[in-house]
Design an enzyme around this catalytic site. Structure first.
Site, PDB file in Angstrom:
ATOM      1  CG  ASP A 177      10.939   3.304   3.965  1.00 18.42           C
ATOM      2  OD1 ASP A 177       9.844   2.736   3.804  1.00 18.42           O
ATOM      3  OD2 ASP A 177      11.271   3.869   5.021  1.00 18.42           O
ATOM      4  CD  GLU A 226      18.546   3.888  15.396  1.00 20.61           C
ATOM      5  OE1 GLU A 226      17.721   3.241  16.080  1.00 20.61           O
ATOM      6  OE2 GLU A 226      18.248   4.467  14.333  1.00 20.61           O
ATOM      7  CG  PHE A 282      14.660  13.435  10.514  1.00 18.98           C
ATOM      8  CD1 PHE A 282      15.218  13.528   9.245  1.00 18.98           C
ATOM      9  CD2 PHE A 282      15.511  13.215  11.589  1.00 18.98           C
ATOM     10  CE1 PHE A 282      16.585  13.432   9.057  1.00 18.98           C
ATOM     11  CE2 PHE A 282      16.882  13.110  11.410  1.00 18.98           C
ATOM     12  CZ  PHE A 282      17.421  13.218  10.145  1.00 18.98           C
ATOM     13  CB  SER A 310      19.761   0.703  23.475  1.00 19.31           C
ATOM     14  OG  SER A 310      18.380   0.952  23.300  1.00 19.31           O
ATOM     15  CE1 TYR A 351       7.674   3.106  11.901  1.00 18.72           C
ATOM     16  CE2 TYR A 351       7.051   0.796  12.108  1.00 18.72           C
ATOM     17  CZ  TYR A 351       7.920   1.770  11.643  1.00 18.72           C
ATOM     18  OH  TYR A 351       9.046   1.405  10.946  1.00 18.72           O
ATOM     19  CB  ALA A 376      16.319   0.433   2.389  1.00 22.62           C
ATOM     20  CG  HIS A 401      16.647   2.723  20.767  1.00 16.52           C
ATOM     21  ND1 HIS A 401      17.693   1.837  20.771  1.00 16.52           N
ATOM     22  CD2 HIS A 401      16.613   3.244  19.508  1.00 16.52           C
ATOM     23  CE1 HIS A 401      18.264   1.797  19.565  1.00 16.52           C
ATOM     24  NE2 HIS A 401      17.624   2.652  18.788  1.00 16.52           N
TER      25      HIS A 401
HETATM   26  C1  FAD Z   1      13.561   1.601  15.548  1.00 23.07           C
HETATM   27  C2  FAD Z   1      13.627   1.836  14.056  1.00 23.07           C
HETATM   28  C3  FAD Z   1      14.809   1.601  13.376  1.00 23.07           C
HETATM   29  C4  FAD Z   1      14.897   1.782  12.000  1.00 23.07           C
HETATM   30  N1  FAD Z   1      16.090   1.538  11.365  1.00 23.07           N
HETATM   31  C5  FAD Z   1      16.168   1.611  10.016  1.00 23.07           C
HETATM   32  C6  FAD Z   1      17.371   1.272   9.313  1.00 23.07           C
HETATM   33  O1  FAD Z   1      18.393   0.936   9.908  1.00 23.07           O
HETATM   34  N2  FAD Z   1      17.364   1.321   7.953  1.00 23.07           N
HETATM   35  C7  FAD Z   1      16.235   1.674   7.260  1.00 23.07           C
HETATM   36  O2  FAD Z   1      16.288   1.689   6.022  1.00 23.07           O
HETATM   37  N3  FAD Z   1      15.093   2.021   7.886  1.00 23.07           N
HETATM   38  C8  FAD Z   1      15.036   1.996   9.245  1.00 23.07           C
HETATM   39  N4  FAD Z   1      13.851   2.320   9.887  1.00 23.07           N
HETATM   40  C9  FAD Z   1      12.706   2.791   9.103  1.00 23.07           C
HETATM   41  C10 FAD Z   1      11.860   1.609   8.585  1.00 23.07           C
HETATM   42  O3  FAD Z   1      12.616   0.812   7.717  1.00 23.07           O
HETATM   43  C11 FAD Z   1      10.659   2.207   7.843  1.00 23.07           C
HETATM   44  O4  FAD Z   1       9.792   2.815   8.757  1.00 23.07           O
HETATM   45  C12 FAD Z   1       9.930   1.248   6.927  1.00 23.07           C
HETATM   46  O5  FAD Z   1       8.994   2.014   6.153  1.00 23.07           O
HETATM   47  C13 FAD Z   1       9.116   0.182   7.644  1.00 23.07           C
HETATM   48  O6  FAD Z   1       9.899  -0.785   8.177  1.00 23.07           O
HETATM   49  P1  FAD Z   1       9.229  -1.873   9.188  1.00 23.07           P
HETATM   50  O7  FAD Z   1      10.274  -2.856   9.494  1.00 23.07           O
HETATM   51  O8  FAD Z   1       8.563  -1.193  10.286  1.00 23.07           O
HETATM   52  O9  FAD Z   1       8.155  -2.484   8.177  1.00 23.07           O
HETATM   53  P2  FAD Z   1       6.912  -3.454   8.324  1.00 23.07           P
HETATM   54  O10 FAD Z   1       6.718  -3.933   9.696  1.00 23.07           O
HETATM   55  O11 FAD Z   1       7.056  -4.454   7.243  1.00 23.07           O
HETATM   56  O12 FAD Z   1       5.691  -2.477   8.002  1.00 23.07           O
HETATM   57  C14 FAD Z   1       5.705  -1.625   6.857  1.00 23.07           C
HETATM   58  C15 FAD Z   1       4.284  -1.263   6.447  1.00 23.07           C
HETATM   59  O13 FAD Z   1       3.651  -2.399   5.862  1.00 23.07           O
HETATM   60  C16 FAD Z   1       2.510  -2.786   6.604  1.00 23.07           C
HETATM   61  N5  FAD Z   1       2.600  -4.261   6.730  1.00 23.07           N
HETATM   62  C17 FAD Z   1       3.450  -4.943   7.524  1.00 23.07           C
HETATM   63  N6  FAD Z   1       3.321  -6.276   7.359  1.00 23.07           N
HETATM   64  C18 FAD Z   1       2.364  -6.432   6.420  1.00 23.07           C
HETATM   65  C19 FAD Z   1       1.782  -7.568   5.805  1.00 23.07           C
HETATM   66  N7  FAD Z   1       2.194  -8.824   6.114  1.00 23.07           N
HETATM   67  N8  FAD Z   1       0.804  -7.351   4.869  1.00 23.07           N
HETATM   68  C20 FAD Z   1       0.413  -6.112   4.542  1.00 23.07           C
HETATM   69  N9  FAD Z   1       0.930  -4.988   5.104  1.00 23.07           N
HETATM   70  C21 FAD Z   1       1.895  -5.157   6.019  1.00 23.07           C
HETATM   71  C22 FAD Z   1       2.617  -2.097   7.941  1.00 23.07           C
HETATM   72  O14 FAD Z   1       1.341  -1.844   8.504  1.00 23.07           O
HETATM   73  C23 FAD Z   1       3.365  -0.825   7.574  1.00 23.07           C
HETATM   74  O15 FAD Z   1       2.493   0.136   7.075  1.00 23.07           O
HETATM   75  C24 FAD Z   1      13.751   2.204  11.279  1.00 23.07           C
HETATM   76  C25 FAD Z   1      12.555   2.460  11.971  1.00 23.07           C
HETATM   77  C26 FAD Z   1      12.476   2.286  13.343  1.00 23.07           C
HETATM   78  C27 FAD Z   1      11.188   2.595  14.076  1.00 23.07           C
END
Ligand code: FAD
Length: 276
Positions: free
Chosen positions: A100, A9, A207, A7, A136, A43, A257
């Protein structure tokens, strides 16, 4: 090789010129027959319309499109409306993220973590969407501990994710170990390595610093030594990333990906070297 999937991106272009460039990139990458193309989402909803426009155009070209959706700073109501737009457009695949908060945008909103978004999507739309989440292998930069990050990942998958895409990495062992740790928790969804081609030293280091991906010292040193010699950076980057992909494919990863950064060249070159 048959059931491996690949895939690509993209990010939503901001200008007419960027839109044209992305069409051109897609035309070059479409013959590689990706399983789907995903489009990032700013975000706080900063690129919402751009993401929607891009995925609808990709679907019209006959390729499955998967919008990313980040929930930080959003209300349930606004996420519900976006999900409805995607459903209306026939989109059935989504990458669910926390995102973020851009600096200066204060409100956290009604979702704190991606697991809450996954739960919400399932509750609202049942099985309509194939849901991907982020993983991660070198741990999320804000994670309290590797163990905590792993538990959070597992919770996010159990909330209803079908598969995961990893942050990019250059240490294959970190990925293998991460997958083993996830499997030991009884979670067996595909975890597809995210691959970042190397074409620009300073951009890569910037990055990587932000997202917590490690560029091995020997790779960084070599890249740095090339200075402005972009050809040498590209050639060396191609060697490093192709070798990584070969190792991952030989180990039986479910797919790859590619973070294309809206350019076709580096991804195509890796693809050709891999003889996919
Ligand atoms: C494949 C991929 C695509 C991405 N695409 C985008 C995009 O399109 N737009 C964008 O803005 N960003 C994108 N990101 C970046 C991503 O949004 C950031 O890395 C963000 O900081 C974390 O998102 P997440 O969904 O992994 O968060 P989460 O899974 O919510 O985790 C974030 C942090 O919180 C902690 N955590 C998770 N759940 C809990 C809980 N229930 N209680 C306490 N702590 C918790 C985790 O350990 C981690 O440290 C992408 C990242 C990846 C790997």
């Amino acid at each position: 090789m048959q059931d491996r999937y690949f895939s690509f991106e993209f990010f939503p272009p901001k200008t007419a010129e960027g839109t044209e460039k992305l069409r051109n990139t897609r035309a070059q990458l479409a013959p590689l027959k990706p399983k789907y193309i995903s489009v990032t989402f700013g975000a706080g909803g900063t690129t919402q319309q751009g993401t929607l426009d891009a995925v609808l155009e990709i679907q019209r070209e006959g390729i499955e499109a998967a919008p990313h959706l980040s929930c930080v700073g959003s209300s349930r109501e606004s996420i519900r409306a976006i999900l409805q737009q995607y459903r209306d457009g026939g989109i059935r695949h989504i990458v669910a993220l926390r995102g973020d908060m851009p600096s200066g945008m204060g409100e956290i909103g009604e979702f704190r973590y991606a697991n809450e978004l996954v739960e919400f999507i399932r509750a609202e739309t049942g099985d309509w969407f194939n849901i991907e989440v982020a993983a991660y292998p070198e741990y999320h930069p804000q994670a309290k501990s590797p163990r905590h990050d792993l538990d959070n990942f597992v919770r996010k998958v159990k909330a209803g994710a079908d598969s995961a895409i990893t942050q990019y990495f250059y240490n294959a062992d970190a990925y293998f170990r991460f997958v083993d740790d996830v499997r030991a928790q009884g979670v067996d969804v595909p975890i597809v390595p995210g691959i970042m081609p190397i074409t620009n030293y300073s951009q890569l280091m910037r990055f990587s610093e932000m997202c917590g991906a490690e560029v091995p010292r020997w790779v960084a040193k070599r890249l740095e030594s090339f200075g402005d010699d972009r050809e040498s950076i590209r050639a060396f980057g191609l060697d490093v990333v192709t070798a990584l992909c070969e190792r991952l494919l030989a180990a039986g990863v479910p797919g790859l990906h590619f973070y294309t950064l809206n350019a076709a060249g580096a991804t195509k070159a890796i693809w050709q070297r891999l003889k996919l």
